[in-house]
Motif scaffolding. Structure first.
Motif, PDB file in Angstrom:
ATOM      1  N   VAL A 133      25.914-117.196  26.967  1.00 43.81           N
ATOM      2  CA  VAL A 133      26.441-117.704  28.042  1.00 43.81           C
ATOM      3  C   VAL A 133      25.920-119.080  28.761  1.00 43.81           C
ATOM      4  CG1 VAL A 133      26.471-116.655  30.405  1.00 43.81           C
ATOM      5  CG2 VAL A 133      26.445-115.212  28.576  1.00 43.81           C
ATOM      6  N   SER A 134      26.733-120.002  29.171  1.00 42.45           N
ATOM      7  CA  SER A 134      26.211-120.940  29.566  1.00 42.45           C
ATOM      8  C   SER A 134      26.904-121.264  30.962  1.00 42.45           C
ATOM      9  CB  SER A 134      26.593-122.103  28.544  1.00 42.45           C
ATOM     10  OG  SER A 134      25.929-121.979  27.347  1.00 42.45           O
ATOM     11  N   SER A 135      26.137-121.922  31.853  1.00 41.77           N
ATOM     12  CA  SER A 135      26.581-122.325  33.143  1.00 41.77           C
ATOM     13  C   SER A 135      26.705-123.666  33.415  1.00 41.77           C
ATOM     14  CB  SER A 135      25.582-121.750  34.426  1.00 41.77           C
ATOM     15  OG  SER A 135      25.526-120.262  34.364  1.00 41.77           O
ATOM     16  N   VAL A 136      27.756-124.210  34.032  1.00 40.96           N
ATOM     17  CA  VAL A 136      28.273-125.590  34.244  1.00 40.96           C
ATOM     18  C   VAL A 136      28.373-125.724  35.791  1.00 40.96           C
ATOM     19  CG1 VAL A 136      29.334-127.645  33.721  1.00 40.96           C
ATOM     20  CG2 VAL A 136      29.009-125.700  31.989  1.00 40.96           C
ATOM     21  N   PRO A 137      27.171-126.112  36.579  1.00 43.45           N
ATOM     22  CA  PRO A 137      27.516-126.207  38.052  1.00 43.45           C
ATOM     23  C   PRO A 137      28.340-127.695  38.328  1.00 43.45           C
ATOM     24  CG  PRO A 137      25.143-125.807  37.589  1.00 43.45           C
ATOM     25  CD  PRO A 137      25.941-126.194  36.289  1.00 43.45           C
ATOM     26  N   ALA A 138      29.290-127.526  38.965  1.00 41.86           N
ATOM     27  CA  ALA A 138      29.985-128.887  38.933  1.00 41.86           C
ATOM     28  C   ALA A 138      30.998-128.655  40.100  1.00 41.86           C
ATOM     29  CB  ALA A 138      30.754-129.397  37.754  1.00 41.86           C
ATOM     30  N   ASP A 139      31.476-129.798  40.840  1.00 44.72           N
ATOM     31  CA  ASP A 139      32.593-129.753  41.972  1.00 44.72           C
ATOM     32  C   ASP A 139      33.944-130.253  41.366  1.00 44.72           C
ATOM     33  OD1 ASP A 139      34.235-130.125  43.844  1.00 44.72           O
ATOM     34  OD2 ASP A 139      32.858-131.189  45.295  1.00 44.72           O
ATOM     35  N   LEU A 140      34.775-129.430  40.879  1.00 48.89           N
ATOM     36  CA  LEU A 140      35.974-129.919  40.210  1.00 48.89           C
ATOM     37  C   LEU A 140      36.988-130.706  41.100  1.00 48.89           C
ATOM     38  CD1 LEU A 140      36.856-126.687  38.137  1.00 48.89           C
ATOM     39  CD2 LEU A 140      35.915-128.785  37.316  1.00 48.89           C
ATOM     40  N   SER A 141      36.633-130.976  42.175  1.00 50.72           N
ATOM     41  CA  SER A 141      37.290-131.778  42.941  1.00 50.72           C
ATOM     42  C   SER A 141      37.125-133.118  43.022  1.00 50.72           C
ATOM     43  CB  SER A 141      37.196-131.297  44.581  1.00 50.72           C
ATOM     44  OG  SER A 141      35.872-131.756  44.862  1.00 50.72           O
ATOM     45  N   THR A 142      36.225-133.408  42.241  1.00 51.55           N
ATOM     46  CA  THR A 142      35.984-134.742  41.934  1.00 51.55           C
ATOM     47  C   THR A 142      35.887-135.250  40.600  1.00 51.55           C
ATOM     48  OG1 THR A 142      33.407-134.653  41.409  1.00 51.55           O
ATOM     49  CG2 THR A 142      34.231-134.855  43.820  1.00 51.55           C
ATOM     50  N   GLU A 143      36.126-136.517  40.247  1.00 55.49           N
ATOM     51  CA  GLU A 143      36.303-137.119  38.920  1.00 55.49           C
ATOM     52  C   GLU A 143      34.963-137.110  38.151  1.00 55.49           C
ATOM     53  OE1 GLU A 143      37.780-138.969  35.450  1.00 55.49           O
ATOM     54  OE2 GLU A 143      38.839-138.087  37.252  1.00 55.49           O
ATOM     55  N   ASP A 144      33.823-137.232  38.911  1.00 51.98           N
ATOM     56  CA  ASP A 144      32.312-137.004  38.145  1.00 51.98           C
ATOM     57  C   ASP A 144      32.342-135.413  37.797  1.00 51.98           C
ATOM     58  OD1 ASP A 144      32.045-139.720  38.444  1.00 51.98           O
ATOM     59  OD2 ASP A 144      30.716-139.529  40.234  1.00 51.98           O
ATOM     60  N   GLY A 145      32.689-134.649  38.818  1.00 58.89           N
ATOM     61  CA  GLY A 145      32.517-133.183  38.487  1.00 58.89           C
ATOM     62  C   GLY A 145      33.172-132.691  37.195  1.00 58.89           C
ATOM     63  N   LEU A 146      34.371-133.392  37.205  1.00 59.09           N
ATOM     64  CA  LEU A 146      35.349-132.769  36.071  1.00 59.09           C
ATOM     65  C   LEU A 146      34.751-133.151  34.746  1.00 59.09           C
ATOM     66  CD1 LEU A 146      38.043-131.487  35.114  1.00 59.09           C
ATOM     67  CD2 LEU A 146      38.975-133.878  35.652  1.00 59.09           C
ATOM     68  N   GLN A 147      34.219-134.681  34.652  1.00 66.45           N
ATOM     69  CA  GLN A 147      33.526-134.903  33.682  1.00 66.45           C
ATOM     70  C   GLN A 147      32.287-134.394  33.194  1.00 66.45           C
ATOM     71  OE1 GLN A 147      34.978-137.382  31.504  1.00 66.45           O
ATOM     72  NE2 GLN A 147      36.777-137.176  32.930  1.00 66.45           N
ATOM     73  N   ALA A 204      32.988-109.758  29.190  1.00 63.94           N
ATOM     74  CA  ALA A 204      31.939-109.869  28.287  1.00 63.94           C
ATOM     75  C   ALA A 204      31.959-108.728  27.224  1.00 63.94           C
ATOM     76  CB  ALA A 204      30.586-109.950  29.305  1.00 63.94           C
ATOM     77  N   PRO A 205      32.179-107.459  27.763  1.00 58.41           N
ATOM     78  CA  PRO A 205      32.249-106.547  26.720  1.00 58.41           C
ATOM     79  C   PRO A 205      33.071-106.656  25.573  1.00 58.41           C
ATOM     80  CG  PRO A 205      31.952-105.538  28.942  1.00 58.41           C
ATOM     81  CD  PRO A 205      32.341-107.003  28.871  1.00 58.41           C
ATOM     82  N   TRP A 206      34.150-107.341  25.535  1.00 56.91           N
ATOM     83  CA  TRP A 206      35.365-107.249  24.798  1.00 56.91           C
ATOM     84  C   TRP A 206      35.035-108.767  23.878  1.00 56.91           C
ATOM     85  CZ3 TRP A 206      37.962-103.291  24.320  1.00 56.91           C
ATOM     86  CH2 TRP A 206      38.033-102.408  25.398  1.00 56.91           C
ATOM     87  N   LEU A 207      33.949-109.591  24.198  1.00 57.22           N
ATOM     88  CA  LEU A 207      33.770-110.779  23.391  1.00 57.22           C
ATOM     89  C   LEU A 207      32.692-110.354  22.212  1.00 57.22           C
ATOM     90  CD1 LEU A 207      33.310-113.174  26.415  1.00 57.22           C
ATOM     91  CD2 LEU A 207      35.481-112.708  24.929  1.00 57.22           C
ATOM     92  N   GLU A 208      33.178-110.771  21.058  1.00 52.73           N
ATOM     93  CA  GLU A 208      32.322-110.192  19.789  1.00 52.73           C
ATOM     94  C   GLU A 208      31.196-111.205  19.923  1.00 52.73           C
ATOM     95  OE1 GLU A 208      34.121-110.144  15.983  1.00 52.73           O
ATOM     96  OE2 GLU A 208      35.523-108.429  16.601  1.00 52.73           O
ATOM     97  N   ALA A 209      29.900-110.469  19.235  1.00 49.42           N
ATOM     98  CA  ALA A 209      28.696-111.267  19.134  1.00 49.42           C
ATOM     99  C   ALA A 209      29.025-112.997  18.411  1.00 49.42           C
ATOM    100  CB  ALA A 209      27.759-110.501  18.162  1.00 49.42           C
ATOM    101  N   GLY A 210      28.179-113.821  19.139  1.00 48.90           N
ATOM    102  CA  GLY A 210      28.349-115.174  18.883  1.00 48.90           C
ATOM    103  C   GLY A 210      29.230-115.896  19.604  1.00 48.90           C
ATOM    104  N   SER A 211      30.221-115.154  20.243  1.00 48.37           N
ATOM    105  CA  SER A 211      31.240-115.614  21.321  1.00 48.37           C
ATOM    106  C   SER A 211      30.194-116.533  22.335  1.00 48.37           C
ATOM    107  CB  SER A 211      32.009-114.851  22.066  1.00 48.37           C
ATOM    108  OG  SER A 211      32.715-114.179  21.009  1.00 48.37           O
ATOM    109  N   VAL A 212      31.000-117.473  23.064  1.00 53.94           N
ATOM    110  CA  VAL A 212      30.609-118.246  23.926  1.00 53.94           C
ATOM    111  C   VAL A 212      31.363-118.227  25.169  1.00 53.94           C
ATOM    112  CG1 VAL A 212      30.144-120.712  24.654  1.00 53.94           C
ATOM    113  CG2 VAL A 212      29.653-120.022  22.377  1.00 53.94           C
ATOM    114  N   LEU A 213      30.540-117.928  26.305  1.00 60.19           N
ATOM    115  CA  LEU A 213      31.200-117.747  27.546  1.00 60.19           C
ATOM    116  C   LEU A 213      30.648-118.753  28.629  1.00 60.19           C
ATOM    117  CD1 LEU A 213      32.908-116.281  29.836  1.00 60.19           C
ATOM    118  CD2 LEU A 213      31.157-114.554  30.077  1.00 60.19           C
ATOM    119  N   ILE A 214      31.491-119.744  29.020  1.00 54.93           N
ATOM    120  CA  ILE A 214      31.129-120.942  29.921  1.00 54.93           C
ATOM    121  C   ILE A 214      31.465-120.618  31.135  1.00 54.93           C
ATOM    122  CG2 ILE A 214      31.216-123.427  30.065  1.00 54.93           C
ATOM    123  CD1 ILE A 214      31.747-123.471  27.109  1.00 54.93           C
ATOM    124  N   LEU A 215      30.453-120.593  32.096  1.00 56.23           N
ATOM    125  CA  LEU A 215      30.802-120.429  33.459  1.00 56.23           C
ATOM    126  C   LEU A 215      30.736-121.790  34.274  1.00 56.23           C
ATOM    127  CD1 LEU A 215      28.353-117.324  33.622  1.00 56.23           C
ATOM    128  CD2 LEU A 215      30.923-117.128  33.286  1.00 56.23           C
TER     129      LEU A 215
END
Length: 271
Positions: A72-86, A37-48
């Motif tokens: 900063v944005s969070s995306v809760p999802a299960d990447l093991s499923t097709e639905d989660g990936l989408q 985070a400290p190395w990302l300039e203002a206006g950067s987006v970090l998607i978790l």
């Protein structure tokens, strides 16, 4: 070493960036998010991205408190499923900034699992179990990375970097670690192909070393092979396990220096 300790020795930042980090809610991923985070300039987006909604929300709040210029944005999802990936792909596409002023796209594939360590090779007879493991550990990394790369158009000055969190297990077999070793080896080769096909994309397979995490605890207690269990127990009680922050800082430094050979497998102990 904190991020500020490297100031003056490396480039001042990663620029205005869009960074997507999977497996962000705990362990190495959480440490990496806080150190990037400290190395990302203002206006950067970090998607978790991670499965745990609560842990992601806590990390998002901490980052927004300390880095108010970072989106900063969070995306809760299960990447093991097709639905989660989408879900993740839609979330990333919705949150990516306009590409025209973006200086860096950084995709970090950290999400992963050990699989059933109690089983030996000949115990894996269920295609459903094996396919489920590879859906999460290999397929999702391939499809997520390729979809994001396709979603961000090329323009002069844009640096695209892809990081695969690898392991010694990508290179060396361990008894009763059939799925994990195979998955890590597959991912390493997969991203080496990307490096060959796309010379304009910077690719690195980073092995963070033996980290003091919940996964290590599982390795010490659930590995089916007694010698492997003892090996990990010895590492724990001899103080050989690494703090996630120490290894994550090495990866941050690697990204800032940006001198690695694209597609390389780089171990914590090599830098």
């Amino acid at each position: 070493m904190e991020a500020g300790d490297t100031a003056g020795k490396r480039q001042p930042s990663l620029g205005k960036a869009a960074c997507i980090l999977t497996g962000a809610s705990r362990g190495f991923g959480r440490s990496l998010a806080l150190l990037l985070a400290p190395w990302l300039e203002a206006g950067s987006v970090l998607i978790l991205v991670a499965r745990s909604r609560g842990a992601l929300a806590e990390l998002e709040a901490e980052l927004q408190c300390h880095f108010p210029g970072l989106k900063v944005s969070s995306v809760p999802a299960d990447l093991s499923t097709e639905d989660g990936l989408q879900v993740v792909l839609r979330g990333v596409q919705d949150k990516l900034p306009g590409a025209e002023d973006l200086e860096r796209l950084l995709i970090i594939n950290n999400a992963g699992s050990l699989g059933d360590l109690s089983k030996s090779f000949v115990d894996f007879t269920s295609p459903a179990e094996v396919n489920s493991y590879f859906a999460f550990n290999v397929t999702s990394a391939l499809c997520l990375t390729s979809s994001i790369l396709n979603a961000v158009p090329e323009h002069p000055g844009l640096c695209k970097t892809v990081v695969n969190i690898s392991s010694l297990c990508a290179l060396k077999p361990f008894k009763s670690w059939t799925l994990y070793c195979t998955g890590k080896a597959s991912r390493d080769m997969m991203f080496q192909v990307l490096a060959l096909e796309k010379p304009d994309v910077r690719v690195v397979n980073y092995a963070p070393g033996p980290l003091d995490t919940e996964m290590q605890q599982l390795a010490r207690t659930k590995s089916g092979d007694p010698e492997v269990r003892q090996q990990f127990l010895n590492m724990k009680y001899s103080g050989q396990l690494l703090d996630c922050r120490v290894s994550a800082q090495k990866l941050v430094n690697l990204l800032l220096e940006d001198t690695f050979h694209s597609g390389a497998h780089i171990d914590f102990y090599e830098i």
